[in-house]
Design a protein around this motif. Structure first.
Motif, mmCIF file in Angstrom:
data_model
loop_
_atom_site.group_PDB
_atom_site.id
_atom_site.type_symbol
_atom_site.label_atom_id
_atom_site.label_comp_id
_atom_site.label_asym_id
_atom_site.label_seq_id
_atom_site.Cartn_x
_atom_site.Cartn_y
_atom_site.Cartn_z
ATOM 1 N N ASP A 1 0.868 -1.173 0.000
ATOM 2 C CA ASP A 1 0.000 0.000 0.000
ATOM 3 C C ASP A 1 0.906 1.225 0.000
ATOM 4 O O ASP A 1 1.504 1.567 1.012
ATOM 5 C CB ASP A 1 -0.910 -0.027 1.229
ATOM 6 C CG ASP A 1 -1.826 1.185 1.335
ATOM 7 O OD1 ASP A 1 -1.621 2.174 0.602
ATOM 8 O OD2 ASP A 1 -2.744 1.142 2.173
ATOM 9 N N HIS B 1 0.254 4.537 -0.572
ATOM 10 C CA HIS B 1 -0.171 5.918 -0.322
ATOM 11 C C HIS B 1 0.676 6.479 0.811
ATOM 12 O O HIS B 1 0.756 5.892 1.878
ATOM 13 C CB HIS B 1 -1.654 5.998 0.025
ATOM 14 C CG HIS B 1 -2.190 7.376 -0.151
ATOM 15 N ND1 HIS B 1 -1.798 8.438 0.649
ATOM 16 C CD2 HIS B 1 -3.058 7.889 -1.061
ATOM 17 C CE1 HIS B 1 -2.398 9.536 0.252
ATOM 18 N NE2 HIS B 1 -3.173 9.238 -0.787
ATOM 19 N N ARG C 1 -0.872 7.947 5.858
ATOM 20 C CA ARG C 1 -1.553 6.846 6.540
ATOM 21 C C ARG C 1 -2.931 7.239 7.045
ATOM 22 O O ARG C 1 -3.869 6.471 6.991
ATOM 23 C CB ARG C 1 -0.687 6.340 7.718
ATOM 24 C CG ARG C 1 -1.289 5.154 8.432
ATOM 25 C CD ARG C 1 -1.350 3.967 7.475
ATOM 26 N NE ARG C 1 -2.028 2.849 8.062
ATOM 27 C CZ ARG C 1 -2.988 2.161 7.466
ATOM 28 N NH1 ARG C 1 -3.404 2.493 6.262
ATOM 29 N NH2 ARG C 1 -3.538 1.136 8.034
ATOM 30 N N HIS D 1 -8.229 7.292 2.490
ATOM 31 C CA HIS D 1 -7.726 7.327 1.123
ATOM 32 C C HIS D 1 -8.187 6.095 0.350
ATOM 33 O O HIS D 1 -8.232 4.985 0.878
ATOM 34 C CB HIS D 1 -6.199 7.415 1.120
ATOM 35 C CG HIS D 1 -5.694 8.675 1.728
ATOM 36 N ND1 HIS D 1 -5.884 9.915 1.154
ATOM 37 C CD2 HIS D 1 -5.020 8.904 2.884
ATOM 38 C CE1 HIS D 1 -5.352 10.844 1.919
ATOM 39 N NE2 HIS D 1 -4.820 10.262 2.971
ATOM 40 N N CYS E 1 -6.647 4.401 -1.900
ATOM 41 C CA CYS E 1 -5.626 3.351 -1.989
ATOM 42 C C CYS E 1 -5.724 2.376 -0.830
ATOM 43 O O CYS E 1 -5.613 1.158 -1.014
ATOM 44 C CB CYS E 1 -4.224 3.959 -2.033
ATOM 45 S SG CYS E 1 -3.857 4.828 -3.562
ATOM 46 N N HIS E 2 -5.933 2.893 0.390
ATOM 47 C CA HIS E 2 -6.044 2.025 1.560
ATOM 48 C C HIS E 2 -7.266 1.116 1.434
ATOM 49 O O HIS E 2 -7.200 -0.079 1.733
ATOM 50 C CB HIS E 2 -6.138 2.832 2.842
ATOM 51 C CG HIS E 2 -4.996 3.769 3.086
ATOM 52 N ND1 HIS E 2 -3.679 3.458 2.808
ATOM 53 C CD2 HIS E 2 -4.978 5.030 3.592
ATOM 54 C CE1 HIS E 2 -2.905 4.479 3.131
ATOM 55 N NE2 HIS E 2 -3.667 5.447 3.602
ATOM 56 N N GLU F 1 -7.465 -3.032 1.154
ATOM 57 C CA GLU F 1 -8.290 -3.850 2.052
ATOM 58 C C GLU F 1 -9.254 -4.743 1.272
ATOM 59 O O GLU F 1 -9.472 -5.898 1.633
ATOM 60 C CB GLU F 1 -9.045 -2.963 3.037
ATOM 61 C CG GLU F 1 -8.165 -2.382 4.125
ATOM 62 C CD GLU F 1 -7.470 -3.452 4.967
ATOM 63 O OE1 GLU F 1 -8.119 -4.435 5.373
ATOM 64 O OE2 GLU F 1 -6.259 -3.306 5.223
ATOM 65 N N THR G 1 0.302 -7.487 4.113
ATOM 66 C CA THR G 1 0.176 -6.103 3.637
ATOM 67 C C THR G 1 1.272 -5.252 4.261
ATOM 68 O O THR G 1 1.457 -5.280 5.480
ATOM 69 C CB THR G 1 -1.201 -5.513 3.991
ATOM 70 O OG1 THR G 1 -2.232 -6.331 3.426
ATOM 71 C CG2 THR G 1 -1.342 -4.082 3.454
ATOM 72 N N THR H 1 2.322 -1.383 4.600
ATOM 73 C CA THR H 1 1.843 -0.014 4.432
ATOM 74 C C THR H 1 3.058 0.905 4.471
ATOM 75 O O THR H 1 3.650 1.120 5.540
ATOM 76 C CB THR H 1 0.832 0.335 5.540
ATOM 77 O OG1 THR H 1 -0.223 -0.643 5.510
ATOM 78 C CG2 THR H 1 0.253 1.722 5.335
#
Length: 193
Positions: free
Chosen positions: A9, A11, A14, A18, A20-21, A25, A40, A42
């Motif tokens: 991820d 982006h 945090r 957003h 992207c998040h 998911e 995942t 981040t």
């Protein structure tokens, strides 16, 4: 057949809701529902420094980057999600891949000078969100920023195939279109594609 998937991820921010998040998911949910093993990473939560000295590129990774190398090494399929900023990936994503490749992890120079692709046998999907229509990015700009990443980083490292999903109009999504996108991500996750 179940696969091991690593979702990156990308982006840089945090906090906040957003897209992207949420896409990460949804992809993860679809993959897990089908029995795939998912990790995942981040990037916004990771300690990612900029490489400034070319000699550092040859040294082994440490900390978060070493953990990321392990996750990518163990994966059959890698998903990279990021927003388009100034026509390409955010600086954090580029810095991450420079760090990830260090120590000969992704590419090694052969005795003949041609790079050895150290991540052969893995597939990838690149998912990029953008404000402009995706067709405009591809037609007017040739999709150059995304293509450069797919060929110059992923392809040179050995990923094949590398598939892409470009999501335009990301800042004005209707509830119906958002639901459709999340359904598409879950379906891609289920197929590990």
């Amino acid at each position: 057949m179940s696969k091991t998937i690593c979702i990156l991820d990308g982006h840089p921010h945090r906090a906040g809701n957003h897209l992207c998040h949420a896409l990460a998911e949804a992809y993860k949910a679809g993959a897990k529902a089908e029995g795939h093993k998912v990790t995942t990473l981040t990037l916004a939560d990771m300690d990612v420094n900029f490489l400034r000295d070319p000699a550092e590129f040859e040294k082994p990774a440490t900390g978060d980057i070493a953990k990321a190398q392990k996750a990518v090494r163990n994966a059959d399929h890698v998903v990279v999600i990021y927003p388009l900023w100034l026509g390409t990936m955010p600086a954090l994503v580029k810095a991450f891949f420079e760090q990830l490749a260090r120590g000969g992890f992704a590419i090694k120079e052969s005795e003949h000078g041609w790079p050895l692709k150290m991540l052969k046998g893995k597939s990838a999907r690149v998912i990029v969100t953008m404000g402009m229509p995706a067709a405009a990015y591809k037609i007017i700009f040739g999709g150059a920023g995304v293509k450069g990443f797919e060929t110059g980083i992923l392809g040179m490292s050995g990923f094949k195939p590398v598939r892409e999903t470009l999501i335009g109009g990301a800042y004005n999504l209707s509830d119906k279109r958002a639901a459709s996108l999340f359904g598409r991500m879950r379906a891609l996750g289920a197929k590990a594609s």
